[in-house]
Design a protein around this motif. Structure first.
Motif, mmCIF file in Angstrom:
data_model
loop_
_atom_site.group_PDB
_atom_site.id
_atom_site.type_symbol
_atom_site.label_atom_id
_atom_site.label_comp_id
_atom_site.label_asym_id
_atom_site.label_seq_id
_atom_site.Cartn_x
_atom_site.Cartn_y
_atom_site.Cartn_z
ATOM 1 N N ASP A 84 0.717 -1.199 0.160
ATOM 2 C CA ASP A 84 -0.190 -0.079 0.007
ATOM 3 C C ASP A 84 1.050 1.252 -0.065
ATOM 4 O O ASP A 84 0.356 2.596 0.195
ATOM 5 N N GLY A 85 2.188 0.987 0.031
ATOM 6 C CA GLY A 85 3.273 2.309 -0.175
ATOM 7 C C GLY A 85 3.532 2.673 1.279
ATOM 8 O O GLY A 85 4.403 3.542 1.176
ATOM 9 N N SER A 86 3.141 1.974 2.123
ATOM 10 C CA SER A 86 3.595 2.467 3.636
ATOM 11 C C SER A 86 4.842 1.679 3.989
ATOM 12 O O SER A 86 5.125 0.704 3.379
ATOM 13 N N SER A 87 5.626 2.653 4.905
ATOM 14 C CA SER A 87 6.945 1.740 5.033
ATOM 15 C C SER A 87 6.924 2.040 6.860
ATOM 16 O O SER A 87 6.963 3.298 7.236
ATOM 17 N N LYS A 88 7.211 1.014 7.586
ATOM 18 C CA LYS A 88 7.225 1.284 9.042
ATOM 19 C C LYS A 88 8.784 0.969 9.520
ATOM 20 O O LYS A 88 8.923 0.946 10.641
ATOM 21 N N TYR A 89 9.633 0.832 8.575
ATOM 22 C CA TYR A 89 11.006 0.708 8.914
ATOM 23 C C TYR A 89 11.964 1.234 7.811
ATOM 24 O O TYR A 89 11.831 1.161 6.790
ATOM 25 N N ILE A 90 12.864 2.228 8.254
ATOM 26 C CA ILE A 90 14.025 2.499 7.409
ATOM 27 C C ILE A 90 15.101 2.729 8.310
ATOM 28 O O ILE A 90 15.147 3.470 9.304
ATOM 29 N N SER A 91 16.204 2.435 7.839
ATOM 30 C CA SER A 91 17.595 2.389 8.765
ATOM 31 C C SER A 91 17.901 3.885 8.904
ATOM 32 O O SER A 91 17.637 4.647 8.323
ATOM 33 N N PRO A 92 18.510 4.025 9.826
ATOM 34 C CA PRO A 92 19.112 5.209 10.538
ATOM 35 C C PRO A 92 20.079 5.857 9.388
ATOM 36 O O PRO A 92 20.311 7.259 9.473
ATOM 37 N N ALA A 93 20.579 5.251 8.438
ATOM 38 C CA ALA A 93 21.345 5.948 7.516
ATOM 39 C C ALA A 93 20.593 7.005 6.680
ATOM 40 O O ALA A 93 21.370 7.801 6.032
ATOM 41 N N ILE A 94 19.185 6.890 6.531
ATOM 42 C CA ILE A 94 18.390 8.111 5.896
ATOM 43 C C ILE A 94 18.872 9.493 6.452
ATOM 44 O O ILE A 94 18.934 10.271 5.697
ATOM 45 N N LYS A 95 19.305 9.448 7.783
ATOM 46 C CA LYS A 95 19.425 10.868 8.425
ATOM 47 C C LYS A 95 20.652 11.523 7.994
ATOM 48 O O LYS A 95 20.767 12.680 7.379
ATOM 49 N N HIS A 96 21.714 10.638 7.596
ATOM 50 C CA HIS A 96 23.037 10.983 7.017
ATOM 51 C C HIS A 96 22.885 11.509 5.585
ATOM 52 O O HIS A 96 23.432 12.422 4.906
ATOM 53 N N LEU A 97 22.037 10.803 4.746
ATOM 54 C CA LEU A 97 21.797 10.835 3.245
ATOM 55 C C LEU A 97 20.984 12.019 2.955
ATOM 56 O O LEU A 97 21.127 12.938 2.095
ATOM 57 N N LEU A 98 19.859 12.248 3.652
ATOM 58 C CA LEU A 98 18.879 12.973 3.477
ATOM 59 C C LEU A 98 18.264 13.998 4.473
ATOM 60 O O LEU A 98 17.452 14.773 4.645
ATOM 61 N N TRP A 121 16.412 13.261 7.307
ATOM 62 C CA TRP A 121 15.329 12.798 7.742
ATOM 63 C C TRP A 121 15.462 11.751 8.783
ATOM 64 O O TRP A 121 16.563 10.865 8.618
ATOM 65 N N THR A 122 14.585 11.468 9.694
ATOM 66 C CA THR A 122 14.567 10.383 10.291
ATOM 67 C C THR A 122 12.982 9.570 10.084
ATOM 68 O O THR A 122 12.044 10.329 9.708
ATOM 69 N N LEU A 123 12.845 8.334 10.447
ATOM 70 C CA LEU A 123 11.609 7.622 10.327
ATOM 71 C C LEU A 123 10.419 8.414 10.714
ATOM 72 O O LEU A 123 9.261 8.507 10.277
ATOM 73 N N GLU A 124 10.720 8.773 12.086
ATOM 74 C CA GLU A 124 9.766 9.551 12.934
ATOM 75 C C GLU A 124 9.369 10.674 12.379
ATOM 76 O O GLU A 124 8.187 11.415 12.621
ATOM 77 N N GLU A 125 10.266 11.617 11.438
ATOM 78 C CA GLU A 125 9.965 12.766 11.096
ATOM 79 C C GLU A 125 9.131 12.726 9.461
ATOM 80 O O GLU A 125 8.520 13.472 9.066
#
Length: 251
Positions: free
Chosen positions: A148-162, A164-168
């Motif tokens: 359905d396009g939702s995501s409940k997990y994304i690794s912490p490396a997203i903050k360094h790359l973009l 953002w955090t998953l919570e945001e």
């Protein structure tokens, strides 16, 4: 005959315990769960409780006494030790049989062997733990996307790359994608699901500070035990430097 067939197919047995006489009646499936052949065998309450781990047997005895007194249904998960020494995990759900005045006449229970289910859950927990350990210690971003396009997990490396955090993020897998490239990402996900093979896509992503970051994504569809796609694993890698004009060859 129908009940007998249902018990054989489901692996769930039933039992009944008389309050006054303490007579225990059990179906064939209960005896199979306990590791016995049901032919000509009768088992008393004390014998049944003695086959559980000591602390579980005493806990079940206390629940039975309390249930006979207050008439409230209960359930319990217990460790069972069969005559051959094999340990099994069982779950029982218990209700009460009452007379016209509401007094408890007997207990009615169902019993199910959940050993295999417990093993599968434990294996899944271990796999999830390994997955998170890997995901949280690599520079690439890993995420799992539901259909359905939702995501409940994304690794912490997203903050360094973009940034953002998953919570945001809102929980949608395309939150980080540049609006003009969202259709390309959705198409790549659909292709991975349809073909069953990994797909790769280079597209633009939006950093939290508003700038554009080029990323390379690999999409891999995961199937459940029935062959149905449950979700898609996405690996996101920063490729901004490779997209910059004049970037040299590098291995």
């Amino acid at each position: 005959e129908t009940l007998h067939l249902v018990e054989q197919m489901s692996g769930v047995g039933h039992w009944r315990l008389e309050r006054v006489s303490r007579v225990l009646e059990a179906s064939d499936e209960v005896y199979r769960i306990y590791g016995f052949s049901p032919d000509g065998l009768t088992m008393t309450l004390d014998e049944a409780l003695a086959m559980h781990a000591p602390e579980d047997g005493e806990r079940m005895r206390a629940l039975i006494v309390q249930g006979m007194e207050d008439g409230k249904p209960f359930h319990a998960k217990l460790k069972l030790v069969r005559p051959d020494g094999e340990e099994r995990s069982v779950v029982t759900h218990v209700g009460m049989e009452r007379d016209e005045q509401g007094r408890v006449l007997a207990m009615l229970g169902v019993l199910q062997d959940v050993t295999d289910q417990d093993k599968m859950l434990e294996r899944a927990r271990r796999d999830e733990g390994r997955y998170r350990l890997l995901a949280e210690n690599v520079s690439d971003v890993l995420t799992r996307v539901k259909m359905d396009g939702s995501s409940k997990y994304i690794s912490p490396a997203i903050k360094h790359l973009l940034g953002w955090t998953l919570e945001e993020m809102s929980g949608q897998s395309t939150d980080y994608v540049h609006p003009e490239d969202k259709h390309l990402v959705l198409k790549a996900i659909g292709q991975a699901v349809k073909t069953g093979t990994p797909t790769r896509l280079e597209h633009r992503a939006l950093h939290r500070d508003g700038r554009t970051v080029w990323v390379e994504c690999t999409f891999k569809a995961l199937k459940d035990e029935h062959g149905h796609v449950d979700d898609v694993v996405v690996v996101i890698r920063d490729m901004t430097r490779r997209m910059e004009p004049g970037a040299g060859f590098n291995i």
